[in-house]
Write an enzyme that holds these catalytic residues in place. Sequence first.
Site, short mmCIF file in Angstrom:
data_model
loop_
_atom_site.label_atom_id
_atom_site.label_comp_id
_atom_site.label_asym_id
_atom_site.label_seq_id
_atom_site.Cartn_x
_atom_site.Cartn_y
_atom_site.Cartn_z
N SER A 1 0.70 -1.24 0.19
CA SER A 1 0.09 0.04 0.14
C SER A 1 0.84 1.05 -0.02
CB SER A 1 -1.04 0.05 1.16
OG SER A 1 -1.58 1.36 1.36
N TYR B 1 -1.40 6.30 -4.66
CA TYR B 1 -2.25 7.49 -4.46
C TYR B 1 -1.64 8.81 -5.17
CZ TYR B 1 -4.76 4.88 -0.82
OH TYR B 1 -5.30 3.90 -0.15
N THR C 1 -4.78 4.00 -7.57
CA THR C 1 -5.99 4.02 -7.23
C THR C 1 -6.82 5.29 -7.79
OG1 THR C 1 -5.48 3.13 -5.13
CG2 THR C 1 -7.49 4.61 -4.95
N LYS D 1 -6.85 0.97 -10.53
CA LYS D 1 -7.46 0.04 -9.46
C LYS D 1 -8.77 1.03 -9.04
CE LYS D 1 -7.05 -2.30 -4.78
NZ LYS D 1 -8.09 -1.34 -4.21
N HIS E 1 -13.12 -0.34 -3.42
CA HIS E 1 -12.24 0.03 -2.14
C HIS E 1 -12.78 -0.88 -1.06
CE1 HIS E 1 -8.99 3.32 -1.69
NE2 HIS E 1 -9.14 2.86 -0.49
#
Length: 387
Positions: free
Chosen positions: A114, A139, A165, A240, A264
């Site tokens: 992550s 991100y 994301t 994603k 999510h």
Amino acid sequence: RRMQVPPLTEVLNLHDFWRAARQKLGKNTFDYYITGAEDEITLDDNSAAWLRYRLRPRVLVDVSKIRTRTSLLGIPLPSPVIISPTALLSRAWPDGEVAMCNAAAASQTIFSVSGVSSFKLKEVMTKKDANQHVFFQLYMVPDRNEVKGLVEKAEALGCKAIVVTVDMPIMSKRETDMRNAVSRAETSSSSGGVGVGRANPNKKVFRGLTDSTSFLHAPNFDWSGLAWLQSITNLPVVAKGIQCGADAVLAAKSGAKALWVSNHGGRQLDGTRATVDILREVMRDLRKAKLDKRVEVIVDGGIRRGSDVLKAIALGATAVGVGRPLIFALGAYGQEGVERALSILNEELVICMKLMGCTDVSKLHTDMIMTRPSDEFVSVRALDAKL
């Protein structure tokens, strides 16, 4: 008071890890992982929706040999199951992402680290097995130079893909986390490259982790940004957070090499459809656009059984991502628990394939899956057009 968990040998399915983690983890930590956004409609539906799809088995097939091997972005895998990116894993287990990555290596699957990791990306990558494949989840922060630096770092450290994301232009309203008001201090060492440590480590906030990661969003991130991201790296880009067929087509045309169907985990827009329902639309629209052979598709959300994995692959996915169950396995039993959880899921997949009369995951197809047409959501506009 935290209770002792049952011996790992008594854990029979992924639901057992949920029960064990609830006994082992503190309330705030367990709540952070288990809950979703607002009324948690999507969170609940993600799991329930897989049950709306039923199996259509064939009998009298020689199933003495079963092949679950596949590949994703050219990476060979023993099964279609990979590990989804999940944040702040040291809240579940001290070694957090390092332990999860090691479990992935032992299981020969892909680990997606992550962008809100408890450890710096370099720490995870230097401690991993030499043959372990790691994706970096990104991100899109507002500063493009910072994004470029993160991507270059991931590429230099040996990550095999950038998982960007695309469903977080803003943080959702996660009310359980807000009530628990998790301290920003608990994220001060997090960094997967993004540096959550910017937050004031001494300040308590009403919105909990929702506030402490608020700078991770770029409201101006659009399709041109996705194309730009692909242009600055030699790594494949995975989009994603795809939640409709039209966006799947746009993502493929913008250069994404794989699409990750995800809402999510029900933690962003509450009320969106379950991912298995989205998957059907995505595959339909990709086929119509003749793009289904150009991109690979991953799906996550609510996958708890080997039969869910089989359904996903039969409906067109290349691989499935698993998140929460592995967090709970990690929180209750550490690396060994994650390895056991992955083993259980793969064992169930083999059993299901044998009972379905299918000997190879590559031979799974939509004729094997049944559902009621009334369970499928249709746009109001489409319905009104028929009146």
